[in-house]
Scaffold this motif. Sequence first.
Motif, PDB file in Angstrom:
ATOM      1  N   VAL A  25       0.835  -1.197   0.000  1.00  0.00           N
ATOM      2  CA  VAL A  25       0.000   0.000   0.000  1.00  0.00           C
ATOM      3  C   VAL A  25       0.869   1.246   0.000  1.00  0.00           C
ATOM      4  O   VAL A  25       0.608   2.215  -0.716  1.00  0.00           O
ATOM      5  N   TRP A  38       0.897   4.268  -2.584  1.00  0.00           N
ATOM      6  CA  TRP A  38       0.555   5.506  -1.889  1.00  0.00           C
ATOM      7  C   TRP A  38       1.621   6.579  -2.129  1.00  0.00           C
ATOM      8  O   TRP A  38       1.321   7.726  -2.414  1.00  0.00           O
ATOM      9  N   THR A  42      -3.045  10.798  -0.343  1.00  0.00           N
ATOM     10  CA  THR A  42      -4.199  11.689  -0.286  1.00  0.00           C
ATOM     11  C   THR A  42      -4.201  12.405   1.050  1.00  0.00           C
ATOM     12  O   THR A  42      -4.286  11.757   2.091  1.00  0.00           O
ATOM     13  N   GLU A  72      -8.958  -3.029   6.626  1.00  0.00           N
ATOM     14  CA  GLU A  72      -9.989  -3.014   5.596  1.00  0.00           C
ATOM     15  C   GLU A  72     -11.356  -3.214   6.220  1.00  0.00           C
ATOM     16  O   GLU A  72     -11.472  -3.846   7.279  1.00  0.00           O
ATOM     17  N   LEU A  98     -15.215   1.137   1.838  1.00  0.00           N
ATOM     18  CA  LEU A  98     -14.310   2.246   2.081  1.00  0.00           C
ATOM     19  C   LEU A  98     -15.131   3.510   2.274  1.00  0.00           C
ATOM     20  O   LEU A  98     -16.162   3.706   1.629  1.00  0.00           O
ATOM     21  N   ASP A 158      -6.397   2.930   5.253  1.00  0.00           N
ATOM     22  CA  ASP A 158      -7.292   1.967   4.623  1.00  0.00           C
ATOM     23  C   ASP A 158      -6.577   1.323   3.436  1.00  0.00           C
ATOM     24  O   ASP A 158      -5.391   1.599   3.175  1.00  0.00           O
ATOM     25  N   THR A 159      -7.260   0.472   2.697  1.00  0.00           N
ATOM     26  CA  THR A 159      -6.606  -0.290   1.619  1.00  0.00           C
ATOM     27  C   THR A 159      -6.270   0.570   0.409  1.00  0.00           C
ATOM     28  O   THR A 159      -5.621   0.093  -0.526  1.00  0.00           O
ATOM     29  N   GLU A 160      -6.682   1.835   0.412  1.00  0.00           N
ATOM     30  CA  GLU A 160      -6.276   2.772  -0.633  1.00  0.00           C
ATOM     31  C   GLU A 160      -5.157   3.689  -0.148  1.00  0.00           C
ATOM     32  O   GLU A 160      -4.778   4.632  -0.838  1.00  0.00           O
ATOM     33  N   ARG A 189      -5.266   5.680   2.464  1.00  0.00           N
ATOM     34  CA  ARG A 189      -5.734   6.924   3.088  1.00  0.00           C
ATOM     35  C   ARG A 189      -5.665   6.806   4.603  1.00  0.00           C
ATOM     36  O   ARG A 189      -6.130   5.821   5.188  1.00  0.00           O
TER      37      ARG A 189
END
Length: 631
Positions: free
Chosen positions: A17, A21, A27, A56, A63, A277-279, A281
């Motif tokens: 990640v 990222w 972000t 997650e 999300l 989180d899995t993105e 963020r």
Amino acid sequence: MSGFLKQGMNLVAGALVLLVWSQVHATEVPFFKPAVAKGELSPVAERLPSVPLVVEPGEGQELGKYGGRLHTLIGNPSDVKLMFVYGYARLVGYTVDLELEADILESFEVTEGRKFTLKLRAGHKWSDGAPFTSEDFRYWWEDVAGNMKLFPAGPPAELLVGGKLPKVEFPDAQTVIYTWEAPNPNFLPLLAGASPLLIYSPAHYLKRFHEKYIDVSKLNKIQKIKMKSWASEHNRNDNLYKFDNPNLPTLQPWRNTTASPATRFVGERNPYFHRVDTEGRQLPYIDELIFNVSEGKLISAKAASGDTDLQARGIQLQDATFLKENEERSNYKTLLWPTVRGSHFVLFPNLNAESEMWRGYMRDVRFRRALSLAIDREEINDTLFFGLAVEGNNAVQEQSDFYTEELRTKWAEYDPDMANELLDEMGLTDRDEDGHRLLPDGEKFVIVIETAGETTEQSDILELVNEAWQEIGISVFTKPSQRAVFRNRIFSGETVMSVWAGFENGIPNAASSPATRAPTNQISYQWPKWGQYHETKGKSGEPIDIPEAILLYDLYDKWLKSTDTEEKAAIWREMLDIHAEQQFTIGIVGAILQPIIVKNTLKNVPEEAIFNWNPGAQFGIYHPDLFWFDK
């Protein structure tokens, strides 16, 4: 899968990640954009650990979006600690499957059950931006727990194994090693508790209050006078769990910004929180927690009026119908989560009562069995809990692998005839003209049951118990008092019987500590003096002198020393069997449904869950940092 392997998988996931990222420069959290733009706060990529914890959403969740304030109600200012409880950032924490995994730690390794190597996340920071390193552990161990002015009795008793403290090492900034001479299976669960064993402190903040780090030569006369009470000042400022000092840095997802006492507490998101989180963020999604203090008796009405976004505190199953009726008007839903204590309501015969007569009765297993058999649990369930509770002993709930029908029902099914036979067998045969049993001095047989007087529910249940016990010629007199007085009377032996909730963990597995099932703690109202004797290493209290209780103590000691899962499970089953047979505590009803008020716009709160303090931290294991508002 082993816990250590899972930590490795989490680490890899975090690295992946972080790679994605870092490519997009991450972000930024909208809440912090103004501060970042002004140069008052570093960009998010610099605020997170080099390997953050990736979490997650659970099944059926998604999300989230950033923003919003979550409002909840608390009964008094001290409940601000629930920010710490609900945030549930722990060195290691329970998953929803009640397995232990690294959280604040990047990983942990256990060797022979007695050596614990704790690895910290490089680049992890406190909420004020200061580095979180092994120095914070060293400071706590050597300068706080090891300082007689701050810890007069020495480090916490929970760290003793066989009466000996661990060897603690700090080989580098990211490593802490605790080593005992014998296995310590309680260590990780203690770190994961709702009210955890805290083995670290923000050294950079607290050193300013510690005599060891203050240059007395630079102080003026007034400051030197104040220095004489430096220990109390240090302790006042150092309480990560109480969460009442806004200046004390934290590792939780939200930091309290309001000094106590107050009627409104604001928890603001921690800019250095270690989870994403899995993105990629940074969490939490929600910007602020607002804790409003309310009179306990008004919380249900305020919840029904829509004054809260998430509420469990201060509402009971008896409020569920009223709450359901107001759902559409106030834009919320009412979930019902089962509680999983050994029992919701328990009678505690005090086997250490000062009165020789009452001590004799309470120690007679026939007496305890008779009282249990004479309780009409079905009537209590139907009258007060809509028939939705589980009737039976203070044992384990169905979610536990140890559950059996016999553990729940042994000596706990309504049978006043057998209860009468047992009491007659004891020689309690004298009765007055109304059929009421008499004590040896000719007085009516009345048991004074003491309560902390905190809920009307206790009084209602005891009234029904009293009605049932009339069938065996015994009456109940209820004596409420404030909690501190209530406990002290039990500890001193003035109380002959009391009321409290049952065993905290009603869903244990082999790795769960059975300490509360043995005489190891003074706050075990059935044998407080035996527990005190253990806690003080024989300096106060009384030695155990009932064979079955001695066996429980020995079994717990055996469990502590075992590293075999099957042996630990067998020990658990034997201890549970002894409790059901002996009725040391008399359970009445359990698995009570806890109403949970959830605003319709609040997402990722699970529809089905358990509500428990430890393990569970109530909402904690369900990651409130993943809750979000869809507005």
